[in-house]
Motif scaffolding. Structure first.
Motif, short mmCIF file in Angstrom:
data_model
loop_
_atom_site.label_atom_id
_atom_site.label_comp_id
_atom_site.label_asym_id
_atom_site.label_seq_id
_atom_site.Cartn_x
_atom_site.Cartn_y
_atom_site.Cartn_z
N GLU A 71 5.20 17.06 -8.88
CA GLU A 71 5.85 17.82 -7.80
C GLU A 71 6.88 18.80 -8.34
O GLU A 71 8.01 18.88 -7.86
CB GLU A 71 6.47 16.87 -6.77
N GLN A 126 9.20 13.60 -11.35
CA GLN A 126 9.51 14.00 -9.97
C GLN A 126 11.02 14.03 -9.75
O GLN A 126 11.55 14.97 -9.18
CB GLN A 126 8.86 13.00 -9.02
N ASN A 184 9.12 8.85 0.10
CA ASN A 184 9.70 7.84 0.98
C ASN A 184 11.23 7.81 0.89
O ASN A 184 11.90 7.56 1.88
CB ASN A 184 9.11 6.46 0.67
N GLY A 193 3.75 7.25 -1.76
CA GLY A 193 3.62 5.84 -2.10
C GLY A 193 2.21 5.44 -2.51
O GLY A 193 1.92 4.27 -2.69
N GLY A 203 8.70 17.00 -0.93
CA GLY A 203 8.06 15.82 -1.50
C GLY A 203 7.38 14.92 -0.49
O GLY A 203 6.92 13.83 -0.82
N GLN A 260 14.68 -3.63 0.30
CA GLN A 260 14.26 -3.10 -1.00
C GLN A 260 15.23 -2.00 -1.45
O GLN A 260 15.60 -1.14 -0.66
CB GLN A 260 12.85 -2.51 -0.89
N LEU A 320 11.61 3.13 -4.15
CA LEU A 320 10.67 3.80 -3.26
C LEU A 320 10.09 5.04 -3.94
O LEU A 320 10.70 5.61 -4.84
CB LEU A 320 11.38 4.22 -1.97
N LYS A 332 0.86 7.85 -7.32
CA LYS A 332 0.69 8.98 -8.25
C LYS A 332 1.71 8.93 -9.38
O LYS A 332 1.36 8.97 -10.55
CB LYS A 332 0.82 10.32 -7.48
N ALA A 363 1.44 -1.90 -6.77
CA ALA A 363 1.58 -0.44 -6.67
C ALA A 363 0.27 0.23 -7.05
O ALA A 363 -0.11 1.25 -6.48
CB ALA A 363 2.72 0.05 -7.55
N LYS A 409 7.29 3.86 3.70
CA LYS A 409 6.54 2.81 3.02
C LYS A 409 7.48 2.03 2.11
O LYS A 409 7.92 2.52 1.08
CB LYS A 409 5.40 3.42 2.21
N GLN A 464 -1.07 10.23 -0.39
CA GLN A 464 0.09 10.08 0.49
C GLN A 464 1.31 9.58 -0.27
O GLN A 464 1.19 9.11 -1.40
CB GLN A 464 -0.24 9.05 1.58
N1 LIG Z 1 10.40 0.53 -9.88
C1 LIG Z 1 9.72 0.14 -8.79
N2 LIG Z 1 9.97 -1.07 -8.22
C2 LIG Z 1 9.29 -1.49 -7.13
N3 LIG Z 1 8.34 -0.77 -6.52
C3 LIG Z 1 8.05 0.44 -7.02
C4 LIG Z 1 8.72 0.97 -8.17
N4 LIG Z 1 8.22 2.19 -8.43
C5 LIG Z 1 7.28 2.43 -7.50
N5 LIG Z 1 7.16 1.38 -6.64
C6 LIG Z 1 6.25 1.27 -5.51
O1 LIG Z 1 4.96 1.68 -5.93
C7 LIG Z 1 4.32 2.44 -4.93
C8 LIG Z 1 3.84 3.74 -5.51
O2 LIG Z 1 4.94 4.58 -5.79
P1 LIG Z 1 4.79 6.01 -6.45
O3 LIG Z 1 6.14 6.49 -6.77
O4 LIG Z 1 3.81 5.95 -7.56
O5 LIG Z 1 4.19 6.87 -5.25
P2 LIG Z 1 3.77 8.41 -5.22
O6 LIG Z 1 2.32 8.46 -5.01
O7 LIG Z 1 4.32 9.11 -6.40
O8 LIG Z 1 4.50 8.89 -3.88
P3 LIG Z 1 5.30 10.26 -3.54
O9 LIG Z 1 4.29 11.22 -3.07
O10 LIG Z 1 6.20 9.87 -2.41
O11 LIG Z 1 6.05 10.67 -4.75
C9 LIG Z 1 5.33 2.62 -3.80
O12 LIG Z 1 4.99 1.75 -2.76
C10 LIG Z 1 6.65 2.23 -4.41
O13 LIG Z 1 7.48 1.61 -3.46
#
Ligand SMILES: Nc1ncnc2c1ncn2[C@@H]1O[C@H](COP(=O)(O)OP(=O)(O)OP(=O)(O)O)[C@@H](O)[C@H]1O
Ligand SMILES: [Mg+2]
Lengths: 506, 323
Positions: free
Chosen positions: A167, A86, A406, A40, A431, A397, A402, A43, A19, A391, A38
């Motif tokens: 967010e 979030q 996503n 995933g 989001g 999964q 996610l 952040k 991640a 993603k 973007q």
């Molecule tokens: N508990 C978890 N188990 C498995 N994968 C995870 C977990 N938490 C996050 N991920 C994976 O880590 C990646 C980053 O996720 P994250 O939530 O940090 O994205 P983000 O930048 O906040 O996206 P968004 O703008 O959609 O909120 C993603 O591909 C997600 O599927």
């Protein structure tokens, strides 16, 4: 100047899936710092490592130059880091006051909770945000926007040195965001740093000092906001050439060009216990009808009533087939879909896979000898994962893993897969990142051209003004006017809402 | 790739991991300590006793998966166990043996199913808390059974009926095979059927399920009905094993064993998961703990404490997930 928080070389993987790798972040005291990227990109994961929700696999976190060791969110709070996650982590069945003072309750001399003081403090905190609600009522009985404001108010009241907002504005309208911004400016002026995650680039230019861009789990760059352009930021976010993006354009919707067909659904003088007091509108084939209005004007309530979720006490909903709409199951059988605004409470089934979440509403149609036709199911799911660019590490999964954006795409896929005749979209792109938003809007437009009728609710005026063919303006549960595209401007919409507002107040 | 990911996930699941580990520990302990553990007789005794727990635990798993709980399973066992001998000892059955035997199985199970409908309707349409709703039969069901039998112990010799509890197929107890058959069917239901998908959705997020058009009420009633039906069947097996029916004792404390087995097997009390084979694993563990203590001459009351300990450990493992 030393950084207040410094994260370097952060790595994190979940069950073998990466991640974050070598992500970094530096926040100075008293600055408003944005993170963009973007869906995933990592952040939320990065800030959850900072606040002790997740353990990092690699890297170093420092506060004021000294190593920071927090392993629970509570420890982070005590170290002066307040966070609005979030996915709201409030308790909907508890009162507003309990949610605001939770963990920091004022006590009487005898060590009991001093409820009088707690209510008073809550009212005072909320007043800063222009929120005036009954603080003794259940939080869950208020709209998502109010809940979000309560979460923000709580975080701000914690006397932190850093406030993180993941967010936090996703369900707020322009006016509420303005209020939030003035609070953020106050925080900054008193030396509190704010970490601000958002998909709205315009907001960055309004209040952020610096911005960090993330892509695929890595930090790409940090800039002073004033020295950037929107196009430059987007191209860094997507990892694509600026000229390429410019050619593609960034807004997809443009309402008012279709030729709507017959009326599919008509709401007539709806009144309900949930706050409708005379709402009328109709939805026709091949058109997007927007519902405009302030917080509490009854937009979501109107949508719930048409979908058969809340009973109406007066007036009626007429479906073109003549059938009654009194349960969601009935509405779905008649070809309606409803993407709700609260994805955690009303949308995702957390333990279930992406696959199972997408096909949830269409199970009867996947039936083959009492069982789910798995082959067809997989095909369908693969199609939507691809079309909406969800993603995920695979369709098996669990959806809770996610990223927020996503998850939203999965829910949208759930309703698109149903190929409905009428689709109610309550904050459909909440989001979702800029690129994906464009994709989603064009998919919806295409389906509308093929005959779909859409009822659109959005706190984002731009989406409403540019997306809808018609906008029905609601005010305190009443439909007061209707605007027709092409020709609606944001100004005109705000005017329509405000104008009637003043008149009804007078 | 996705296969390895799936395997990794399985391996990281502490609730399952823990149960298998516990089983290994108990087996090892018995091999070392309990006399004559490695004998066919031990296996038969344990299979025939674990069967009823396993059958009820599978039903309980479905109910818990909806976010509910069923306290009435033991009482329903007593009710059906009391009914069966009443039927095949009646004059009617004496005149029509085959019909009588069939009725003595079908009628009690049917009555059990009706109890399930009652539970389900209370929980779904009338929105009564599951604990309270099923408490009604928990209290009254056994009483009803005792009234039916005037509180008497009914003993009988009826080889055909006793086959349910004492028969052998391929050298192993009949009810062991029955457990396997039920497990396979329920596994199919949970993982493949529309109903199974709906069941897990209702338990996972009831509001979302309703909004997606899932008939939440019907699904919940379905779960309680299946659970009650299986309890009814388990009641018959107990009676068949003993060739006697004592309404006061059949299925006594079964609700606790079944809940414990389900939880140890990895069922989340919040709902949304229904590991059928996990429930069997849980039942085996509960049974082996009982057997171990008994075989080593430790009082029954201690077994209760041990069971409580197992439940606490299982729940702790469920909660202790952190990435
Ligand atoms: N508990 C978890 N188990 C498995 N994968 C995870 C977990 N938490 C996050 N991920 C994976 O880590 C990646 C980053 O996720 P994250 O939530 O940090 O994205 P983000 O930048 O906040 O996206 P968004 O703008 O959609 O909120 C993603 O591909 C997600 O599927
Ligand atoms: Mg996120």
């Amino acid at each position: 100047m030393t950084d207040f928080i410094q994260m370097t070389g952060i790595g994190k993987s979940f069950a073998g899936i990466i991640a974050l790798k070598d992500a970094s972040l530096a926040i100075r005291p008293g600055e408003v710092h944005a993170i963009i990227g973007q869906n995933g990109a990592g952040k939320s994961t990065l800030i959850k490592i900072l606040t002790g929700v997740y353990r990092r696999d690699a890297g170093d976190v420092r506060k004021d130059g000294k190593p920071l060791a927090v392993s629970t969110p509570r420890e982070a709070q005590d170290a002066g880091i307040a966070t609005i996650y979030q996915e709201l982590s409030l308790v909907p069945l508890r009162s507003v006051t309990e949610n605001v003072v939770m963990g920091y309750e004022p006590r009487t001399r005898f060590g009991l909770i001093d409820w009088k003081a707690a209510h008073a403090r809550t009212r005072e905190i909320l007043a800063r945000f222009g929120v005036d609600v009954d603080v003794t009522r259940q939080l869950g009985s208020y709209s998502t926007a109010i809940q979000q404001l309560v979460a923000i108010a709580r975080a701000v009241s914690l006397d932190a040195k850093l406030v993180i907002m993941d967010e936090a504005t996703s369900s707020l309208d322009d006016q509420e965001i303005e209020t939030l911004f003035s609070v953020v400016r106050n925080l900054r002026d008193s030396g509190v740093a704010v970490l601000y995650i958002s998909h709205f680039l315009d907001e960055l230019y309004q209040i952020c000092d610096r911005v960090t861009i993330m892509r695929d789990g890595q930090t790409v760059a940090t800039h002073v906001v004033a020295e950037t352009t929107k196009l430059g930021l987007v191209s860094e976010m997507l990892g694509r050439d600026a000229s390429e993006i410019q050619a593609a354009g960034l807004t997809a919707l443009s309402g008012g060009h279709g030729n709507p067909g017959e009326v599919l659904l008509e709401a007539e003088g709806l009144r309900s216990k949930t706050g409708l007091r005379g709402t009328s509108f109709n939805i026709r084939k091949r058109e997007i009808v927007g519902l405009g209005g302030l917080l509490g004007s009854g937009r979501t309530e109107a949508a719930r009533a048409v979908f058969g979720l809340d009973a109406v006490s007066e007036g009626r909903v007429r479906h073109h087939s003549g059938a009654a709409l009194d349960t969601p199951a009935q509405a779905i059988a008649l070809g309606m879909g409803f993407l709700t605004e609260d994805r955690k409470a009303d949308g995702i089934i957390p333990h279930m896979s992406v696959r199972e979440n997408i096909t949830l509403a269409m199970l009867p149609r996947l039936k083959r000898m009492g069982a789910v036709d798995r082959e067809r199911e997989r095909e369908l799911v693969a199609h939507y994962i691809d079309a909406l660019q969800i993603k995920t590490s695979g369709m098996e999964q669990p959806i809770r893993e996610l990223s927020g954006g996503n998850q939203q795409k999965v829910l949208l896929a759930r309703w698109l897969a149903l190929e409905p005749e009428i689709l109610i979209l309550d904050e459909p792109t909440r989001g979702v990142d800029v690129g994906a938003k464009f994709e989603i809007q064009s998919i919806i437009r295409k389906q509308v051209a093929d005959g779909l009728a859409v009822l659109l609710i959005s706190s984002e005026f731009e989406e409403l003004v540019e997306g809808a063919d018609r906008i029905v303006v609601l005010q305190e549960g009443r439909s007061v006017s209707e605007l027709q595209n092409p020709g609606i401007t944001e100004g005109a919409l705000i005017n329509a809402i405000a104008h009637h507002h003043e008149r009804s107040v007078a | 790739m996705s296969a390895t990911v799936a395997i990794m996930r399985e391996r990281f699941d502490p609730s399952r991991h823990g149960a298998l580990l516990a089983l290994a520990v108990i087996l090892l302990f018995n091999l070392l300590v309990t006399p004559n553990f490695l004998q066919a007789q031990t296996l038969f005794v344990n299979i025939s006793q674990v069967a009823t727990i396993a059958i009820v635990a599978m039903g309980m798993t479905l109910v818990i998966a909806t976010g509910g709980i069923d306290l009435s399973v033991g009482a329903i066992m007593a009710l059906s166990g009391a009914l069966a001998p009443l039927i095949f000892l009646s004059d009617f059955a004496a005149a029509n043996p085959t019909l009588g035997l069939t009725a003595s199985i079908v009628v009690p199970v049917f009555v059990a199913l009706c109890c399930g409908i009652f539970n389900g309707v209370l929980v779904s349409f009338l929105n009564v808390q599951p604990i309270v709703a099923t408490l009604i039969f928990f209290i009254s069901g056994r009483g009803l059974a005792q009234v039916l039998t005037n509180g008497n112990l009914q003993t009988f010799t009826n080889p055909s009926f006793s086959y349910l509890g004492t028969g052998r197929v391929l050298g192993l107890p009949f009810q062991g095979w029955l457990v396997l058959l039920i497990a396979l069917i329920l596994y199919w239901v949970v993982t493949r059927s529309i109903f199974g998908r709906q069941l897990l959705a209702v338990g996972g997020n009831e509001r979302a399920a309703r909004l997606s058009g899932i008939p939440v009420h019907r699904v919940k009633i379905g779960a309680y009905v299946i659970c009650a039906g299986l309890s009814g069947l388990a009641g018959l097996i107990v009676v068949a094993i003993n060739s006697a029916s004592d309404a006061a004792r059949i299925g006594n404390l079964m609700e606790l064993d079944a809940i414990a087995a389900a939880v140890v097997g990895g069922t989340l009390l919040q709902g949304g998961r229904a590991p059928i084979f996990g429930a069997i694993l849980g039942a085996v563990i509960i049974q082996l703990v009982k057997y171990t203590l008994l075989a080593n001459g430790i009082a029954d009351e201690v077994a209760l404490i041990a069971k409580a300990g197992i439940i606490i450990a299982a729940v702790y493992l469920q909660q202790a997930r952190k990435e």
